[in-house]
Design a protein around this motif. Structure first.
Motif, mmCIF file in Angstrom:
data_model
loop_
_atom_site.group_PDB
_atom_site.id
_atom_site.type_symbol
_atom_site.label_atom_id
_atom_site.label_comp_id
_atom_site.label_asym_id
_atom_site.label_seq_id
_atom_site.Cartn_x
_atom_site.Cartn_y
_atom_site.Cartn_z
ATOM 1 N N PRO A 216 5.836 -2.742 18.110
ATOM 2 C CA PRO A 216 5.556 -2.961 19.538
ATOM 3 C C PRO A 216 5.414 -1.668 20.343
ATOM 4 N N ASP A 217 5.945 -0.547 19.843
ATOM 5 C CA ASP A 217 5.916 0.715 20.600
ATOM 6 C C ASP A 217 5.768 1.875 19.603
ATOM 7 N N PRO A 218 4.579 1.981 18.967
ATOM 8 C CA PRO A 218 4.430 2.874 17.810
ATOM 9 C C PRO A 218 4.661 4.354 18.092
ATOM 10 N N LYS A 219 4.495 4.802 19.343
ATOM 11 C CA LYS A 219 4.647 6.240 19.632
ATOM 12 C C LYS A 219 6.101 6.694 19.539
ATOM 13 N N ARG A 220 7.031 5.753 19.569
ATOM 14 C CA ARG A 220 8.451 6.129 19.577
ATOM 15 C C ARG A 220 9.071 6.161 18.195
ATOM 16 N N THR A 221 8.311 5.762 17.188
ATOM 17 C CA THR A 221 8.925 5.684 15.871
ATOM 18 C C THR A 221 7.998 6.230 14.791
ATOM 19 N N LEU A 222 8.500 6.240 13.595
ATOM 20 C CA LEU A 222 7.774 6.834 12.476
ATOM 21 C C LEU A 222 7.838 5.882 11.280
ATOM 22 N N GLY A 223 6.755 5.862 10.476
ATOM 23 C CA GLY A 223 6.744 4.981 9.310
ATOM 24 C C GLY A 223 7.425 5.638 8.114
ATOM 25 N N LEU A 224 7.114 6.906 7.915
ATOM 26 C CA LEU A 224 7.736 7.650 6.810
ATOM 27 C C LEU A 224 7.932 9.083 7.287
ATOM 28 N N ALA A 225 9.154 9.586 7.134
ATOM 29 C CA ALA A 225 9.492 10.917 7.651
ATOM 30 C C ALA A 225 8.691 12.019 6.958
ATOM 31 N N THR A 226 8.499 13.102 7.684
ATOM 32 C CA THR A 226 7.757 14.250 7.151
ATOM 33 C C THR A 226 8.425 14.779 5.875
ATOM 34 N N HIS A 227 7.610 14.958 4.854
ATOM 35 C CA HIS A 227 8.143 15.439 3.567
ATOM 36 C C HIS A 227 7.004 16.020 2.735
ATOM 37 N N THR A 228 7.388 16.741 1.698
ATOM 38 C CA THR A 228 6.426 17.054 0.648
ATOM 39 C C THR A 228 6.851 16.211 -0.545
ATOM 40 N N ASP A 229 5.902 15.832 -1.374
ATOM 41 C CA ASP A 229 6.279 15.121 -2.595
ATOM 42 C C ASP A 229 6.886 16.169 -3.527
ATOM 43 N N SER A 230 7.856 15.769 -4.319
ATOM 44 C CA SER A 230 8.575 16.798 -5.071
ATOM 45 C C SER A 230 8.061 17.027 -6.488
ATOM 46 N N GLY A 231 7.291 16.091 -7.035
ATOM 47 C CA GLY A 231 6.882 16.194 -8.440
ATOM 48 C C GLY A 231 5.689 17.118 -8.652
ATOM 49 N N PHE A 232 4.878 16.817 -9.685
ATOM 50 C CA PHE A 232 3.666 17.606 -9.938
ATOM 51 C C PHE A 232 2.555 17.205 -8.958
ATOM 52 N N PHE A 233 2.130 15.962 -9.051
ATOM 53 C CA PHE A 233 1.157 15.478 -8.064
ATOM 54 C C PHE A 233 1.277 13.977 -7.894
ATOM 55 N N THR A 234 0.747 13.500 -6.770
ATOM 56 C CA THR A 234 0.866 12.088 -6.406
ATOM 57 C C THR A 234 -0.513 11.553 -6.050
ATOM 58 N N PHE A 235 -0.805 10.354 -6.518
ATOM 59 C CA PHE A 235 -1.987 9.638 -6.025
ATOM 60 C C PHE A 235 -1.484 8.680 -4.969
ATOM 61 N N LEU A 236 -2.227 8.599 -3.895
ATOM 62 C CA LEU A 236 -1.815 7.685 -2.839
ATOM 63 C C LEU A 236 -2.956 6.742 -2.516
ATOM 64 N N MET A 237 -2.685 5.474 -2.682
ATOM 65 C CA MET A 237 -3.671 4.454 -2.323
ATOM 66 C C MET A 237 -3.188 3.808 -1.033
ATOM 67 N N GLN A 238 -4.031 3.783 -0.028
ATOM 68 C CA GLN A 238 -3.614 3.192 1.242
ATOM 69 C C GLN A 238 -4.603 2.116 1.667
ATOM 70 N N SER A 239 -4.123 1.157 2.454
ATOM 71 C CA SER A 239 -5.027 0.106 2.926
ATOM 72 C C SER A 239 -5.995 0.674 3.969
ATOM 73 N N HIS A 240 -6.880 -0.178 4.461
ATOM 74 C CA HIS A 240 -7.906 0.296 5.398
ATOM 75 C C HIS A 240 -7.361 0.410 6.822
#
Ligand SMILES: C=C1C[C@]23C[C@@]1(O)CC[C@H]2[C@@]12CCC[C@@](C)(C(=O)O1)[C@H]2[C@@H]3C(=O)O
Ligand SMILES: O=C(O)CCC(=O)C(=O)O
Ligand SMILES: [Fe+2]
Length: 370
Positions: A216-240
């Protein structure tokens, strides 16, 4: 907010009913989210267009090298994963998160566990909770893991497992192709070496699915906190639905990644392996008012206790920039970094200061330490 009594005592693990929320409560409000400007990273953007690598391109190895050095992230095209399969993956992810809380909580991640339903491991390093649910699982153990949610192993269970296993099989072929390009980009010879690396990584794949409900108020919250992935590499599939943002320096800004594409993120251990040549990327996910968003991160790395040190080919005539670490040990270093406001990569650097991971001597970016 509902917090049924059988649930964990850990406030990060209590169930929050996003569907019933009419506002963002204090527990989910994050400060300093918009201190830096947001720019478009879409393909048409001039300065900030996120690099694209096409696996069919005969010069793909050079494109991989450039993108990994300059961004640590690229959009992957020509990967051959049918969009129809990606749509089925998305539908199955939605179906898990749509289950009643009591069913999802049967698979709740327990303290210190790498797998399970709930917030991701880094969530416990922050005082505030994110606007999302997650579930970490490994393909090697998928069916046993999902029985926690679907003990009767019915149709929904079979559909979920079949689709995720199909996704895993197809992703392994992409891992194979991309590893060959990474090795070529690094000047590491030997098809045999590549085969072994792929084989090892394929045994330790971890999938983390994310669900970001409407807010309801997206500017006040976050979906996933700022981070780097820690492993070798990551594939990320996201919806549209857009939501992923990359942090870039000089000037400090957030670059919005176009939705729908398959993304590759370089992780911290790859930065170590390449002696700092390839860079991991700080990223975060924001939420929005009108659409629910899902993503699946396909994390690749070494076995937890394998030693990772800068490659000879990457060090060349110079000095190794990082000490040898295992992934298990690196998680502990990162935990300390989050609690002290430092940078995990700097903490394993052999010349602290020289290898500041985000370029300006400041350890972390604003909302991490707020
Ligand atoms: C293999 C892994 C990478 C990950 C930690 C984990 O053991 C399983 C979950 C992964 C994830 C997904 C969301 C962001 C992240 C930082 C987190 O807390 O959990 C990553 C972890 C990582 O890259 O370190
Ligand atoms: O949902 C996203 O776009 C980001 C997910 C992510 O970074 C992760 O799971 O590691
Ligand atoms: Fe990530």
């Amino acid at each position: 907010m509902s917090a049924p009594s059988q649930l964990s005592k850990d406030p990060h693990n209590n169930y929050f009913d996003f569907g019933a929320a009419r506002q963002v409560p204090e527990t989910h409000t994050w400060e300093g989210l918009y201190e830096h400007p947001l720019v478009d990273g879409g393909v048409g953007a001039v300065e900030d267009a996120v690099p694209v690598v096409d696996l069919r391109d005969p010069h793909a190895a050079e494109a991989v090298a450039r993108a990994s050095e300059q961004w640590g992230t690229f959009l992957l095209e020509g990967h051959g994963i049918p969009s129809e399969l990606l749509a089925r993956v998305e539908a199955r992810i939605v179906s898990v998160f749509a289950l009643p809380a009591s069913e999802k909580m049967r698979a709740a991640r327990q303290d210190g566990q790498s797998h399970g339903y709930g917030l991701p491991p880094i969530a416990s390093y922050f005082p505030k909770t994110t606007w999302s649910e997650g579930y970490t699982m490994s393909p090697a153990n998928l069916r046993a893991e999902l029985r926690k949610i679907w003990p009767d192993a019915g149709e929904d269970y079979r559909h979920f497992c079949d689709v995720m296993e199909e996704f895993h099989r197809q992703m392994l072929a992409v891992v194979d192709k991309l590893t060959v390009l990474f090795l070529a980009a690094l000047g590491v010879a030997g098809v045999e070496a590549g085969r072994k690396i792929v084989e090892t990584m394929s045994e330790t794949v971890t999938m983390h699915i994310n669900w970001y409900p409407k807010c309801p108020d997206p500017k006040r919250t976050l979906g996933l906190a700022t981070h780097t992935d820690s492993g070798f590499f990551t594939f990320l599939m996201q919806s549209h639905v857009s939501g992923l943002q990359l942090f870039r320096r000089e000037p400090d800004r957030w670059v919005g990644v176009p939705p729908g594409a398959l993304i590759v993120n370089i992780g911290d251990l790859f930065q170590i392996l390449t002696n700092g040549r390839f860079r991991s990327t700080y990223h975060r996910a924001i939420v929005n008012r009108d659409s629910t968003r899902v993503s699946v991160a396909y994390h690749l790395g070494p076995p937890a206790d394998a030693k990772v040190a800068p490659l000879r080919e990457a060090v060349g005539g110079g000095k190794p920039a990082y000490r040898t670490v295992t992934w298990r040990e690196y998680f502990l270093v990162r935990k300390e970094a989050f609690t002290t406001g430092g940078s995990a990569l700097q903490m394993v650097s052999l010349s602290p200061g020289d290898h500041d991971d985000d370029g300006d001597g400041a350890d972390q970016i604003s909302e991490i330490s707020s």
